[in-house]
Design an enzyme around this catalytic site. Structure first.
Site, PDB file in Angstrom:
ATOM      1  N   ALA A 210       9.918 -14.903-104.069  1.00 27.09           N
ATOM      2  CA  ALA A 210      10.682 -14.912-102.814  1.00 27.09           C
ATOM      3  C   ALA A 210      11.496 -16.197-102.681  1.00 27.09           C
ATOM      4  CB  ALA A 210       9.728 -14.769-101.630  1.00 27.09           C
TER       5      ALA A 210
ATOM      6  N   ILE B 147      10.289 -18.648-120.748  1.00 32.76           N
ATOM      7  CA  ILE B 147      10.706 -19.778-121.585  1.00 32.76           C
ATOM      8  C   ILE B 147       9.451 -20.584-121.941  1.00 32.76           C
ATOM      9  CG2 ILE B 147      12.252 -21.769-121.756  1.00 32.76           C
ATOM     10  CD1 ILE B 147      13.762 -19.131-121.116  1.00 32.76           C
TER      11      ILE B 147
ATOM     12  N   LYS C  18      12.545 -18.079-105.150  1.00 36.27           N
ATOM     13  CA  LYS C  18      13.603 -18.064-106.173  1.00 36.27           C
ATOM     14  C   LYS C  18      14.712 -17.083-105.775  1.00 36.27           C
ATOM     15  CE  LYS C  18      12.276 -21.051-109.339  1.00 36.27           C
ATOM     16  NZ  LYS C  18      13.095 -22.234-109.669  1.00 36.27           N
TER      17      LYS C  18
ATOM     18  N   TYR D 182       6.574 -17.416-105.216  1.00 33.78           N
ATOM     19  CA  TYR D 182       7.511 -17.944-106.223  1.00 33.78           C
ATOM     20  C   TYR D 182       8.770 -17.082-106.252  1.00 33.78           C
ATOM     21  CZ  TYR D 182       9.338 -19.330-110.812  1.00 33.78           C
ATOM     22  OH  TYR D 182      10.146 -19.781-111.838  1.00 33.78           O
TER      23      TYR D 182
ATOM     24  N   SER E 244      12.227 -34.486-116.450  1.00 36.42           N
ATOM     25  CA  SER E 244      11.449 -35.240-117.443  1.00 36.42           C
ATOM     26  C   SER E 244      10.859 -34.388-118.558  1.00 36.42           C
ATOM     27  CB  SER E 244      10.320 -36.015-116.753  1.00 36.42           C
ATOM     28  OG  SER E 244       9.375 -35.108-116.229  1.00 36.42           O
ATOM     29  N   ARG E 245      10.749 -33.071-118.332  1.00 39.06           N
ATOM     30  CA  ARG E 245      10.117 -32.231-119.361  1.00 39.06           C
ATOM     31  C   ARG E 245      10.698 -30.809-119.314  1.00 39.06           C
ATOM     32  NH1 ARG E 245       4.138 -30.952-116.667  1.00 39.06           N
ATOM     33  NH2 ARG E 245       4.788 -29.007-115.689  1.00 39.06           N
TER      34      ARG E 245
HETATM   35  P1  NAD Z   1       7.915 -27.415-116.056  1.00 41.23           P
HETATM   36  O1  NAD Z   1       6.712 -27.262-115.203  1.00 41.23           O
HETATM   37  O2  NAD Z   1       7.767 -27.839-117.457  1.00 41.23           O
HETATM   38  O3  NAD Z   1       8.969 -28.378-115.359  1.00 41.23           O
HETATM   39  C1  NAD Z   1       9.189 -28.390-113.977  1.00 41.23           C
HETATM   40  C2  NAD Z   1       9.590 -29.786-113.589  1.00 41.23           C
HETATM   41  O4  NAD Z   1       9.860 -29.843-112.177  1.00 41.23           O
HETATM   42  C3  NAD Z   1       8.467 -30.795-113.871  1.00 41.23           C
HETATM   43  O5  NAD Z   1       8.993 -31.928-114.502  1.00 41.23           O
HETATM   44  C4  NAD Z   1       7.945 -31.131-112.493  1.00 41.23           C
HETATM   45  O6  NAD Z   1       7.410 -32.426-112.369  1.00 41.23           O
HETATM   46  C5  NAD Z   1       9.223 -31.001-111.678  1.00 41.23           C
HETATM   47  N1  NAD Z   1       8.923 -30.841-110.262  1.00 41.23           N
HETATM   48  C6  NAD Z   1       8.076 -29.974-109.675  1.00 41.23           C
HETATM   49  N2  NAD Z   1       8.046 -30.175-108.352  1.00 41.23           N
HETATM   50  C7  NAD Z   1       8.911 -31.187-108.105  1.00 41.23           C
HETATM   51  C8  NAD Z   1       9.313 -31.852-106.921  1.00 41.23           C
HETATM   52  N3  NAD Z   1       8.798 -31.518-105.725  1.00 41.23           N
HETATM   53  N4  NAD Z   1      10.217 -32.858-107.020  1.00 41.23           N
HETATM   54  C9  NAD Z   1      10.730 -33.221-108.225  1.00 41.23           C
HETATM   55  N5  NAD Z   1      10.374 -32.623-109.377  1.00 41.23           N
HETATM   56  C10 NAD Z   1       9.471 -31.621-109.311  1.00 41.23           C
HETATM   57  O7  NAD Z   1       8.643 -25.996-115.964  1.00 41.23           O
HETATM   58  P2  NAD Z   1       9.980 -25.433-116.633  1.00 41.23           P
HETATM   59  O8  NAD Z   1       9.599 -24.190-117.288  1.00 41.23           O
HETATM   60  O9  NAD Z   1      10.711 -26.479-117.380  1.00 41.23           O
HETATM   61  O10 NAD Z   1      10.764 -25.034-115.310  1.00 41.23           O
HETATM   62  C11 NAD Z   1      12.027 -25.566-114.946  1.00 41.23           C
HETATM   63  C12 NAD Z   1      12.671 -24.620-113.940  1.00 41.23           C
HETATM   64  O11 NAD Z   1      12.880 -23.343-114.551  1.00 41.23           O
HETATM   65  C13 NAD Z   1      11.798 -24.344-112.709  1.00 41.23           C
HETATM   66  O12 NAD Z   1      12.597 -24.260-111.551  1.00 41.23           O
HETATM   67  C14 NAD Z   1      11.189 -23.007-113.016  1.00 41.23           C
HETATM   68  O13 NAD Z   1      10.816 -22.307-111.850  1.00 41.23           O
HETATM   69  C15 NAD Z   1      12.326 -22.331-113.744  1.00 41.23           C
HETATM   70  N6  NAD Z   1      11.911 -21.210-114.585  1.00 41.23           N
HETATM   71  C16 NAD Z   1      11.063 -21.389-115.638  1.00 41.23           C
HETATM   72  C17 NAD Z   1      10.701 -20.292-116.403  1.00 41.23           C
HETATM   73  C18 NAD Z   1       9.783 -20.397-117.581  1.00 41.23           C
HETATM   74  O14 NAD Z   1       9.403 -19.347-118.121  1.00 41.23           O
HETATM   75  N7  NAD Z   1       9.407 -21.563-118.026  1.00 41.23           N
HETATM   76  C19 NAD Z   1      11.196 -19.027-116.073  1.00 41.23           C
HETATM   77  C20 NAD Z   1      12.055 -18.889-115.010  1.00 41.23           C
HETATM   78  C21 NAD Z   1      12.413 -19.998-114.269  1.00 41.23           C
END
Ligand code: NAD
Length: 244
Positions: free
Chosen positions: A154, A185, A156, A152, A11-12
């Site tokens: 571990a 990001i 990942k 986190y 969703s986001r």
């Molecule tokens: P975000 O918090 O904007 O989005 C994460 C999404 O996952 C949210 O929509 C949230 O509601 C959903 N979510 C969380 N727990 C959930 C569950 N139990 N069931 C269903 N949905 C769930 O974060 P993002 O930055 O868009 O992250 C997306 C992915 O990228 C994640 O796995 C995050 O760990 C990974 N990531 C992000 C970054 C960064 O810098 N933003 C870096 C490395 C990895």
């Protein structure tokens, strides 16, 4: 006929960019969300208005029954899942000795168990068809490690182990399993770090900027391409050179 993709946490942030990218490539997309119904419905409506196909489906990825039902709902609308993107994730920021046991377990429940549940739900059809593609979103911290994010990092790292091992197991069945490891990001997940920390992270990035959700979405779309069919078990880092 359109291929079907299912994106968790769609969703986001990065998930939303992946949904948009895959929809623009012609996939019908199941947009999984946890709580943000309005955002997920708005995104699905935006895609339909552009002539695409999308369905918002609520489920917690750590709840096997709920996420399996969400996948089945998507399949009832669009057909079996050809491409699964495990994107849902949660962040942490505390010392290891202060990390509550519930948070440790929640990290693994969302990142590792979540992937287990979704993959198990889509795999029977993929095995039957001897085709399919799975992309798991890990993190550079899962590759390199990160202080104050031990649970986190571990969990990942577990996603990377799952990806490589499963890729070996499924390659003879022509099912590919890859991983994208984003760097920093600009999404809601990191906005809480504060301007100073984000500026310092940007300084440490050879590319001189923070990543955009679209940078990650393009990498997912690349790995999903049919002409990437000799690429499996890989971790594609999208970090502007951060961990080089
Ligand atoms: P975000 O918090 O904007 O989005 C994460 C999404 O996952 C949210 O929509 C949230 O509601 C959903 N979510 C969380 N727990 C959930 C569950 N139990 N069931 C269903 N949905 C769930 O974060 P993002 O930055 O868009 O992250 C997306 C992915 O990228 C994640 O796995 C995050 O760990 C990974 N990531 C992000 C970054 C960064 O810098 N933003 C870096 C490395 C990895």
């Amino acid at each position: 006929m359109k291929k079907t993709a299912f994106v968790t946490g769609g969703s986001r942030g990065i998930g939303r960019a992946i949904v948009r990218e895959l929809a623009s490539e012609g996939y019908a997309v199941g947009v999984n969300y946890l709580k943000a119904e309005r955002q997920a419905e708005t995104l699905a409506a935006e895609i339909r208005e552009r002539g695409g196909a999308a369905l918002a489906v609520r489920a917690d990825v750590s709840d096997r029954e709920a996420i399996t039902a969400a996948i089945r709902e998507t399949e009832a609308a669009f057909g079996p899942v050809d491409l699964l993107v495990n994107n849902a994730g949660i962040a942490q920021n505390d010392l290891f000795q202060d990390t509550p046991e519930e948070l440790w377990r929640r990290m693994f429940a969302v990142h590792a168990d979540g992937d287990f549940h979704t993959i198990r739900a889509v795999l029977p059809h993929m095995l039957h068809e001897k085709a399919g593609c799975i992309v798991n979103i890990s993190s550079i911290w899962g590759l390199r490690g990160a202080a104050c994010e031990v649970a986190y990092a571990a969990s990942k790292a577990a996603v990377i182990g799952l990806t490589r091992s499963l890729a070996m197991e499924l390659a003879p069945s022509h099912i590919r399993v890859n991983c994208v490891a984003p760097g920093v990001i600009a999404t809601d997940m990191v906005s809480g770090l504060g301007e100073e920390t984000l500026a310092s992270l940007m300084d440490q990035t050879p590319a001189g900027r923070l990543g955009r959700p679209e940078d990650v979405a393009k990498a997912v779309a690349f790995l999903a391409r049919e002409d990437a069919d000799f690429i499996t078990g890989q971790v594609l880092t999208v970090d502007g050179g951060f961990i080089l």
